[in-house]
Design a protein around this motif. Structure first.
Motif, short mmCIF file in Angstrom:
data_model
loop_
_atom_site.label_atom_id
_atom_site.label_comp_id
_atom_site.label_asym_id
_atom_site.label_seq_id
_atom_site.Cartn_x
_atom_site.Cartn_y
_atom_site.Cartn_z
N UNK A 260 27.64 20.28 21.62
CA UNK A 260 28.28 18.95 21.68
C UNK A 260 29.06 18.40 20.39
N UNK A 261 29.02 17.39 20.05
CA UNK A 261 29.56 16.85 18.52
C UNK A 261 28.88 16.93 17.49
N UNK A 262 29.58 17.56 16.33
CA UNK A 262 29.24 17.33 15.09
C UNK A 262 29.78 16.15 14.42
N UNK A 263 29.34 15.33 13.87
CA UNK A 263 30.03 14.31 13.08
C UNK A 263 29.78 14.30 11.53
N UNK A 264 30.70 14.65 11.02
CA UNK A 264 30.50 14.67 9.28
C UNK A 264 30.08 13.18 8.86
N UNK A 265 29.09 13.14 8.12
CA UNK A 265 28.71 11.83 7.66
C UNK A 265 27.57 11.02 8.48
N UNK A 266 27.33 11.81 9.38
CA UNK A 266 26.06 11.25 10.26
C UNK A 266 24.86 11.96 9.98
N UNK A 267 23.93 11.42 9.84
CA UNK A 267 22.57 12.03 9.63
C UNK A 267 22.07 12.55 11.01
N UNK A 268 22.51 11.85 11.94
CA UNK A 268 21.96 12.31 13.41
C UNK A 268 22.34 13.80 13.77
N UNK A 269 23.66 13.90 13.46
CA UNK A 269 24.46 15.20 13.67
C UNK A 269 24.37 16.33 12.53
N UNK A 270 23.71 16.00 11.65
CA UNK A 270 23.73 16.83 10.43
C UNK A 270 23.26 18.32 10.64
N UNK A 271 22.06 18.54 11.42
CA UNK A 271 21.52 19.64 11.68
C UNK A 271 22.39 20.73 12.31
N UNK A 272 23.54 20.32 12.90
CA UNK A 272 24.61 21.49 13.56
C UNK A 272 25.30 22.08 12.50
N UNK A 273 25.48 21.44 11.39
CA UNK A 273 26.09 22.11 10.20
C UNK A 273 25.55 23.29 9.73
N UNK A 274 24.10 23.31 9.81
CA UNK A 274 23.21 24.31 9.33
C UNK A 274 23.22 25.87 10.10
N UNK A 275 23.97 25.83 11.14
CA UNK A 275 24.16 26.95 11.76
C UNK A 275 25.17 28.01 11.37
N UNK A 276 25.13 29.06 11.01
CA UNK A 276 26.01 30.14 10.54
C UNK A 276 27.07 30.30 11.85
#
Length: 270
Positions: free
Chosen positions: A209-225
């Protein structure tokens, strides 16, 4: 006589409404209907171009002054879990996966309501009833599965993901879990298990789905390599998260007609 719908769909734009991710911004979506014998081909093609499915609609953000929403996927072959993700795998070793056709149940809905009441009480789905929930699960014109995760010992349902099967991966349409088990990182664990599902099926990607830089709701997606995002018409590997901070600022976006003209559609002869 049965007729197929043409592979040249009509695209529309929603009216602007408050953005659910970034305060003070307005969102707008470009969308088209997903139906007919060629729905699977269209979904495969547009998913590779940043679109997402919601029931029988494919949509992509098309905001007039912001491009913060980035479609994200994990390259399964390059992915390696972090220490915290390995701990999530260990903590949830007692859960068994069960995949079935997209059919809604009361047990799923009860878990869905508990999840919303604790995690998203003020979200857009907060008032969803059992009939709307059933529509979300069951109204799919493509190959979709409901992946349930149950406790090995008790058989109790702990997590659910509605998953689409694409020609190049699996797409996690919507997931929810037992909110009392928040410390077990079930959301992260379901992504990890979908990476395993993709590997088992020989598919290269897991669409998040969507990753939104600056949104805490979507921050977890950036933790994946091995995370890739669709930006400026192509997929790129995320290497430095700070490179995407600017995406939150007002930008000049292409006119709708130009956006539609640049969408690649599947070949109707194939």
């Amino acid at each position: 006589m049965r007729h197929s719908l043409p592979l040249a769909p009509q695209f529309y734009v929603t009216a602007p409404q408050p953005c659910p991710y970034l305060p003070g911004r307005m969102e707008r979506k470009l969308f088209t209907a997903l139906q007919g014998d060629s729905a699977g081909k269209l979904n495969d093609s547009l998913s590779k171009q940043g679109f997402r499915r919601s029931q029988n609609v494919l949509y992509r953000p098309s905001c007039s002054d912001c491009t913060a929403c980035l479609s994200a996927r994990i390259d399964v072959r390059r992915f390696t879990p972090s220490k915290s993700q390995r701990r999530a795998l260990s903590r949830n070793g007692n859960l068994a996966r069960r995949a079935s056709s997209p059919w809604a149940t009361e047990e799923q809905f009860d878990l869905f309501r508990r999840y919303l009441d604790v995690r998203h009480a003020d979200g857009g789905m907060a008032d969803m009833d059992i009939f709307e929930f059933a529509a979300m699960i069951e109204e799919t014109p493509i190959r979709s599965r409901v992946v349930e995760y149950c406790d090995d010992a008790s058989g109790e349902l702990k997590a659910v993901c509605l998953t689409d099967v694409l020609d190049d991966g699996v797409s996690m349409v919507y997931s929810f879990y037992e909110p009392e088990l928040q410390k077990r990182s079930l959301g992260t664990w379901m992504i990890l298990d979908h990476i395993a599902i993709a590997r088992e099926a020989g598919l290269p990607y897991v669409y998040l789905g969507y990753w939104v830089p600056g949104s805490s709701k979507m921050g977890y997606k950036a933790q994946f390599s091995a995370l890739e995002v669709y930006r400026r018409g192509r997929w790129e590997l995320v290497q430095d998260l700070s490179d995407y901070d600017e995406e939150r600022h007002p930008l000049t976006t292409d006119p709708i007609a130009e956006q539609v003209a640049n969408i690649s559609l599947p070949d109707s002869r194939s």
